[in-house]
Design a protein around this motif. Structure first.
Motif, PDB file in Angstrom:
ATOM      1  N   GLU A  38       1.703  -9.377  10.263  1.00  0.00           N
ATOM      2  CA  GLU A  38       2.727  -8.206   9.263  1.00  0.00           C
ATOM      3  C   GLU A  38       3.611  -9.105   8.562  1.00  0.00           C
ATOM      4  OE1 GLU A  38       4.611  -5.606  12.116  1.00  0.00           O
ATOM      5  OE2 GLU A  38       5.733  -4.797  10.446  1.00  0.00           O
ATOM      6  N   TRP A  76     -10.904  -7.604   4.787  1.00  0.00           N
ATOM      7  CA  TRP A  76     -10.756  -7.468   6.319  1.00  0.00           C
ATOM      8  C   TRP A  76     -11.578  -8.396   6.992  1.00  0.00           C
ATOM      9  CZ3 TRP A  76     -12.877  -3.807   2.937  1.00  0.00           C
ATOM     10  CH2 TRP A  76     -13.982  -3.746   2.861  1.00  0.00           C
ATOM     11  N   SER A 125      -5.621  -9.170   8.001  1.00  0.00           N
ATOM     12  CA  SER A 125      -5.208  -7.743   8.611  1.00  0.00           C
ATOM     13  C   SER A 125      -4.201  -6.867   7.997  1.00  0.00           C
ATOM     14  CB  SER A 125      -4.935  -8.126  10.060  1.00  0.00           C
ATOM     15  OG  SER A 125      -3.761  -8.886  10.242  1.00  0.00           O
ATOM     16  N   HIS A 126      -3.453  -7.500   7.230  1.00  0.00           N
ATOM     17  CA  HIS A 126      -2.301  -6.724   6.724  1.00  0.00           C
ATOM     18  C   HIS A 126      -2.233  -6.942   5.096  1.00  0.00           C
ATOM     19  CE1 HIS A 126      -1.085  -6.833  10.754  1.00  0.00           C
ATOM     20  NE2 HIS A 126      -0.161  -5.738  10.418  1.00  0.00           N
ATOM     21  N   THR A 132       0.316  -5.797   2.231  1.00  0.00           N
ATOM     22  CA  THR A 132       1.737  -5.357   1.824  1.00  0.00           C
ATOM     23  C   THR A 132       1.799  -4.945   0.414  1.00  0.00           C
ATOM     24  OG1 THR A 132       2.839  -6.819   3.161  1.00  0.00           O
ATOM     25  CG2 THR A 132       4.156  -6.109   1.459  1.00  0.00           C
ATOM     26  N   GLN A 185      -8.189   0.535   4.837  1.00  0.00           N
ATOM     27  CA  GLN A 185      -7.659   0.990   6.048  1.00  0.00           C
ATOM     28  C   GLN A 185      -8.999   1.314   7.063  1.00  0.00           C
ATOM     29  OE1 GLN A 185      -5.177   3.873   3.952  1.00  0.00           O
ATOM     30  NE2 GLN A 185      -3.483   3.162   5.356  1.00  0.00           N
ATOM     31  N   GLY A 234      -9.916  -1.243   9.193  1.00  0.00           N
ATOM     32  CA  GLY A 234      -8.911  -1.545  10.223  1.00  0.00           C
ATOM     33  C   GLY A 234      -7.590  -2.437   9.691  1.00  0.00           C
ATOM     34  N   MET A 235      -7.638  -2.280   8.328  1.00  0.00           N
ATOM     35  CA  MET A 235      -6.431  -2.898   7.881  1.00  0.00           C
ATOM     36  C   MET A 235      -5.072  -2.096   7.816  1.00  0.00           C
ATOM     37  SD  MET A 235      -7.404  -5.745   4.756  1.00  0.00           S
ATOM     38  CE  MET A 235      -5.832  -6.247   4.789  1.00  0.00           C
ATOM     39  N   THR A 236      -4.034  -2.764   7.821  1.00  0.00           N
ATOM     40  CA  THR A 236      -2.794  -2.057   7.988  1.00  0.00           C
ATOM     41  C   THR A 236      -2.092  -2.246   6.503  1.00  0.00           C
ATOM     42  OG1 THR A 236      -2.459  -2.720  10.186  1.00  0.00           O
ATOM     43  CG2 THR A 236      -0.609  -1.774   8.945  1.00  0.00           C
ATOM     44  N   ILE A 237      -1.836  -0.940   6.047  1.00  0.00           N
ATOM     45  CA  ILE A 237      -1.100  -1.070   4.611  1.00  0.00           C
ATOM     46  C   ILE A 237       0.073  -0.647   4.721  1.00  0.00           C
ATOM     47  CG2 ILE A 237      -1.236  -0.271   2.266  1.00  0.00           C
ATOM     48  CD1 ILE A 237      -4.066   0.082   2.404  1.00  0.00           C
ATOM     49  N   SER A 238       1.238  -1.420   4.287  1.00  0.00           N
ATOM     50  CA  SER A 238       2.782  -1.000   4.313  1.00  0.00           C
ATOM     51  C   SER A 238       3.427  -1.536   3.011  1.00  0.00           C
ATOM     52  CB  SER A 238       3.274  -1.580   5.565  1.00  0.00           C
ATOM     53  OG  SER A 238       3.268  -2.873   5.374  1.00  0.00           O
TER      54      SER A 238
END
Ligand code: PCA
Length: 325
Positions: free
Chosen positions: A152, A215, A219-220, A222, A278, A281-285
């Protein structure tokens, strides 16, 4: 029975041979693979041209850098070894800093602005190509660029020493400004760069992340909305001049449609790719305040650096674009 059937077949063959004698066959190279919406668009463009000209002009698209490596595409079209090419516009920044304006932060942060920037810079970019015997046909933006990491990204300190894959020199400079270690890597080499441990992170779009199955390595994502860089499709002017007028018109008309379709495909692909990231399994922020501040500072540095390299004409065009916003 057989005789009556054979006659039209022979006739049709004779006609197609006659047409084939005049028809032009072009070779086109693009560095991006078949999973890219840009490649889908340019293949559709080639089909449209063949259809509109009744096969008078056929464009064979060689994707994924399979025929000509990215860095050789423009020189090859210039020489006329191949008639058409597509490149990531900002890789031409060594030729002229005008080619960098779509990878500068704070210039165009939406599709509307990116398109306005294209319209504003098109005349000088076209002049540049013309001075080397080439003509741009159309340009299409990638979705905005963000940062892929396997953690992250909540602290700008994490950039320190991070090995980041970048698609062009400007993005490399940006990574440098952030304290990271940039490497320029072609899109098609991304999987190898990660799997051999050459890079830990990358800057690119949702589209490329999806096409390269990000992926598997990170994992992330941005969503930093850094800039919306473009691809440009261009041709050899002499090859164009050899076409008859109707074929030239059909080509330009299909190019205009490809440009319009491409920008729409880019928006749609951005949404679909974000979803795919997503789903896998990836996190988007979006960047937090500290990270945003670091990106801003690195971007400001990049911009002042560009200003020292750009000539008055490029700066003036950018100024005019800004005043119209
Ligand atoms: N994909 C290409 C260029 C910009 C983008 O989103 C790449 O990363 O190589």
């Amino acid at each position: 029975m057989q005789k009556t059937l054979a006659t039209p077949v022979i006739l049709a063959a004779a006609i197609s041979v006659a047409a084939g004698a005049q028809a032009a066959e072009w070779t086109m190279a693009t560095p991006y693979g078949d999973a890219s919406f840009h490649t889908k668009n340019v293949k559709q463009f080639a089909e449209d041209v063949a259809e509109a000209t009744n096969g008078e002009l056929r464009i064979n698209v060689h994707s994924g850098g399979s025929l000509v490596a990215h860095g050789e595409i423009k020189p090859s079209v210039r020489r006329g070894t191949i008639e058409a090419g597509e490149v990531f516009l900002s890789v031409l920044s060594n030729d002229d800093p005008i080619f960098e304006v779509d990878t500068l932060p704070g210039v165009a942060g939406s599709y509307e602005e990116a398109f306005a920037l294209w319209e504003a810079t098109k005349p000088i970019i076209s002049e540049q190509f013309a001075s080397q015997g080439m003509m741009p046909l159309y340009a299409v933006a990638w979705p905005s660029q963000g940062i892929y990491t396997d953690f992250e990204l909540n602290d700008p300190e994490r950039f320190e020493g991070l090995r980041v894959r970048a698609p062009n020199i400007n993005t490399q400079r940006f990574v440098d400004n952030l304290g990271g270690n940039p490497t320029e890597t072609e899109e098609s080499d991304i999987p190898t760069a990660f799997s051999t441990g050459r890079v830990d992170a990358m800057i690119t779009s949702t589209s490329t992340g999806n096409a390269m199955t990000a992926w598997d390595y990170v994992s992330h994502y941005t969503d930093a909305n850094l800039w919306l860089p473009k691809n440009i499709v261009f041709i050899n002017q002499r090859a164009f001049d050899r076409l008859d007028e109707a074929t030239q018109e059909a080509l330009l008309d299909a190019a205009a449609r490809a440009e319009e379709r491409g920008w729409q495909m880019s928006r749609e692909d951005n949404d679909a790719s974000a979803e795919a990231l997503q789903e896998n399994g990836m996190t988007i922020s979006t960047p937090n305040e500290e990270v945003a501040a670091a990106l801003q500072a690195a971007g400001d540095e990049l911009f002042s650096d560009w200003e020292t390299r750009a000539d008055d004409q490029a700066k003036q065009v950018l100024e005019e674009y800004r005043q119209q916003r």
